[in-house]
Write an enzyme that holds these catalytic residues in place. Structure first.
Site, mmCIF file in Angstrom:
data_model
loop_
_atom_site.group_PDB
_atom_site.id
_atom_site.type_symbol
_atom_site.label_atom_id
_atom_site.label_comp_id
_atom_site.label_asym_id
_atom_site.label_seq_id
_atom_site.Cartn_x
_atom_site.Cartn_y
_atom_site.Cartn_z
ATOM 1 N N HIS A 71 0.907 -1.318 -0.027
ATOM 2 C CA HIS A 71 0.002 -0.102 -0.007
ATOM 3 C C HIS A 71 0.752 1.160 0.030
ATOM 4 O O HIS A 71 1.958 1.449 0.774
ATOM 5 C CB HIS A 71 -1.008 -0.164 1.141
ATOM 6 N N ASP A 75 -14.961 3.266 6.815
ATOM 7 C CA ASP A 75 -14.136 4.117 5.965
ATOM 8 C C ASP A 75 -14.734 4.771 4.641
ATOM 9 O O ASP A 75 -14.181 6.096 4.729
ATOM 10 C CB ASP A 75 -12.725 3.230 5.441
ATOM 11 N N ARG A 106 -14.264 13.100 6.218
ATOM 12 C CA ARG A 106 -12.949 13.803 6.724
ATOM 13 C C ARG A 106 -12.584 14.537 5.360
ATOM 14 O O ARG A 106 -12.132 15.826 5.827
ATOM 15 C CB ARG A 106 -11.845 12.916 6.472
ATOM 16 N N SER A 130 -7.724 4.085 8.561
ATOM 17 C CA SER A 130 -8.200 4.001 7.483
ATOM 18 C C SER A 130 -7.572 3.090 6.584
ATOM 19 O O SER A 130 -8.098 2.373 6.122
ATOM 20 C CB SER A 130 -8.410 5.221 6.814
ATOM 21 N N LYS A 141 -8.501 -1.439 5.691
ATOM 22 C CA LYS A 141 -8.619 -2.092 4.452
ATOM 23 C C LYS A 141 -7.843 -2.982 4.139
ATOM 24 O O LYS A 141 -8.177 -3.741 3.614
ATOM 25 C CB LYS A 141 -8.738 -0.677 3.450
HETATM 26 N N1 URA Z 1 -5.427 6.725 2.093
HETATM 27 C C1 URA Z 1 -6.526 6.024 2.606
HETATM 28 O O1 URA Z 1 -6.613 5.042 2.323
HETATM 29 N N2 URA Z 1 -6.854 6.744 3.949
HETATM 30 C C2 URA Z 1 -6.334 7.699 4.507
HETATM 31 O O2 URA Z 1 -6.885 8.407 5.369
HETATM 32 C C3 URA Z 1 -5.260 8.214 3.807
HETATM 33 C C4 URA Z 1 -4.587 7.936 2.648
#
Ligand code: URA
Length: 416
Positions: free
Chosen positions: A82, A161, A168, A183, A187
């Site tokens: 990621h 999320d 947000r 967040s 995931k």
């Molecule tokens: N990427 C994400 O998935 N969440 C965030 O809060 C910031 C970047």
């Protein structure tokens, strides 16, 4: 329990309990807690932070808000990566076929871009026919057969999320280390991989502007992953400058394919180096080998063509047309020229990202329609010498290109 009690505790500097955090996440996801109360708590978190325990409970509650993908029917150690998001960051497109070519299953769920940061799903969708929506069975079958599948996040993966991120985004609470960590990690954990490499971007084009903030985010995410039984490595990389030469969806796929195919003149060593580091970390945690062995293996599949062949196999397996991976002409193309002579000291990634959004390569709102062929080709990169009037970049778009965008690219270049 009610939200006002949670606000009072947070105001007094007290920690929220696991039950309180669960109450908030569940209530907001199901709609019993309104946006204004959720916004208030998010701003308190943005300003006051969260302890490690609070961040962990938030991540756990977010994972539990939806489905958790079961990848146990895929044999072997499943690896994911990621990036916290950057400009010109096409590393996923390069490293996933490298790892698959090394025989490690890559089961990856990716997102769409928002704001100046691109998303892997948008890039893949720029390829004619490529399908990013796969059923669970198709996804698992592809990983078993080809060792690689990259799909968009399924409808019910971490619904908390989806709602919280959207809130947000409009309440000035994106740039909070605990909120970003929860967040991303919710995931990643819900996506089912055994190991995760986190590429934490740092600089003008990233959420984390300083090395210290990036390190804190990296440590927070690693601790959460390890507590939940995953192998996690974080790597901090530069996002003061855009990565590689291309910014824009199709342009980035073209660059990634060129790199994999050994056409290195079409890319830049900053991207090659970053891809080798990330792929090597993925291989280290998946295969349990040391850094030198992993790096040699990664360079091996790049040199012998098997990573490029795996990329083509992956594109075809998800319905894409490999011969479509070429740079298309756009209705408008502008050469941006240098306004002084000297050495390129930096190329401000934030300004380049903003320019790429204006050209149509990124979204201003979730509903924005992308121009897949739009984007920027950086001709001069950091360290290059330029003279007044030299072409430093090309801009591509299917809509007229305005002076403001051209000026933005000129301002992005610091020529010393
Ligand atoms: N990427 C994400 O998935 N969440 C965030 O809060 C910031 C970047």
């Amino acid at each position: 329990m009610n939200m006002v009690q949670l606000f009072e505790k947070k105001k007094q500097g007290l920690e929220l309990s696991q039950a309180e955090i669960q109450y908030f996440v569940e209530g907001y996801t199901t709609g019993s807690i309104p946006d204004y109360q959720a916004s208030s708590l998010l701003m308190a978190i943005r300003l006051l932070g969260m302890s490690d325990d609070e961040t962990f409970y938030l991540t756990k509650a977010m994972i539990e808000s939806g489905d958790v993908i079961d990848l146990t029917s895929i044999e072997g150690f499943k690896i994911d990566k990621h990036s916290t998001g950057g400009v010109g960051d096409k590393v996923t497109l390069v490293v996933t076929p490298i790892i698959a070519a090394l025989g490690i299953p890559v089961a990856k769920f990716s997102g769409k871009g928002l704001g100046i940061t691109g998303g892997t799903i948008d890039k893949l969708e720029s390829i004619q026919g490529f399908k990013t929506e796969l059923s669970s069975q198709e996804f698992i079958d592809n990983v078993n057969q080809h060792k690689i599948a990259v799909a968009g996040q399924t409808g019910n993966l971490v619904p908390a999320d989806k709602k919280l991120y959207a809130l947000r985004d409009v309440t000035g609470t994106v740039d909070s280390i605990p909120l970003i960590a929860a967040s991303i990690m919710s995931k990643k954990i819900a996506s089912g991989a055994d190991g995760i490499v986190l590429d934490v971007k740092c600089g003008s084009g990233a959420f984390m502007k300083t090395q210290e903030e990036a390190q804190r985010l990296a440590d927070t995410m690693t601790a959460i992953g390890e507590k939940l039984g995953r192998k996690v490595i974080a790597h901090i990389s530069d996002m003061d400058n855009p990565l590689g030469k291309m910014i824009g969806n199709k342009l980035e796929v073209v660059e990634a394919y060129a790199l994999l195919s050994g056409r290195l003149e079409e890319t830049h060593e900053d991207l090659v180096d970053e891809c080798v580091v990330i792929a090597s970390l993925m291989y280290q945690i998946a295969a349990g080998v040391n850094e030198a062995e992993a790096t040699a293996a990664v360079k091996g599949v790049l040199a012998d063509g098997s990573a490029a062949a795996k990329f083509e196999e992956f594109i075809v397996a998800q319905g894409g047309v490999v011969s479509d991976i070429v740079q298309n002409d756009t209705a408008h193309k502008v050469a941006v020229t240098a306004v002084s002579e000297g050495t390129v000291e930096t190329i401000n990634a934030l300004l380049v990202g903003e320019a790429s959004v204006s050209l149509g390569a990124g979204r201003l709102t979730k509903e924005s329609k992308l121009d897949y062929d739009a984007g920027i080709q950086l001709i001069a990169k950091k360290g290059d010498h330029v003279t007044n009037g030299d072409t430093i970049a090309y801009l591509y778009s299917n809509q007229p290109i305005d002076e403001e965008t051209i000026n933005k690219i000129q301002q992005a270049y610091t020529i010393a």
